[in-house]
Design a protein around this motif. Structure first.
Motif: not given
Length: 108
Positions: A101-108
């Motif tokens: 979820v944290a990595a997705l935050g960086q991607a979006m």
């Protein structure tokens, strides 16, 4: 997700599946990899929870040219792609949901 940020961009034609509208969790797996099964469950769960995120699983043995190009050396390896297909995070091993979820935050 621990791992490095890396350049490059992927599209649906290269990975054989549609990218997510907002981000894509791309998992490289192999047939007899036990951590790959748990990773599949984790990534599918996150993709269901977050709108616009797709989970794509790639059989590493069936896609050797792509595996070599992306320097995938172990399974599971997870690449987090942004909406344009750029690789923004890379991690090897079974990820924790909170890290995905944290990595997705960086991607979006």
């Amino acid at each position: 997700m621990d791992g490095q940020t890396c350049g490059g961009s992927l599209d649906a034609a290269r990975i054989g599946a549609e990218l997510g509208e907002r981000a894509t969790l791309m998992q490289f797996s192999s047939a007899f990899c036990q951590p790959c099964r748990a990773t599949r469950r984790t990534l599918a769960e996150v993709a269901r929870m977050v709108d616009g995120v797709a989970h794509v699983e790639i059989d590493a043995e069936a896609h050797l040219p792509l595996v070599r190009e992306l320097e995938i050396s172990r399974t599971p390896t997870v690449l987090v792609l942004d909406a344009a297909g750029r690789i923004v995070r890379r991690a090897v091993g079974q990820p924790r949901t909170v890290d995905v979820v944290a990595a997705l935050g960086q991607a979006m």
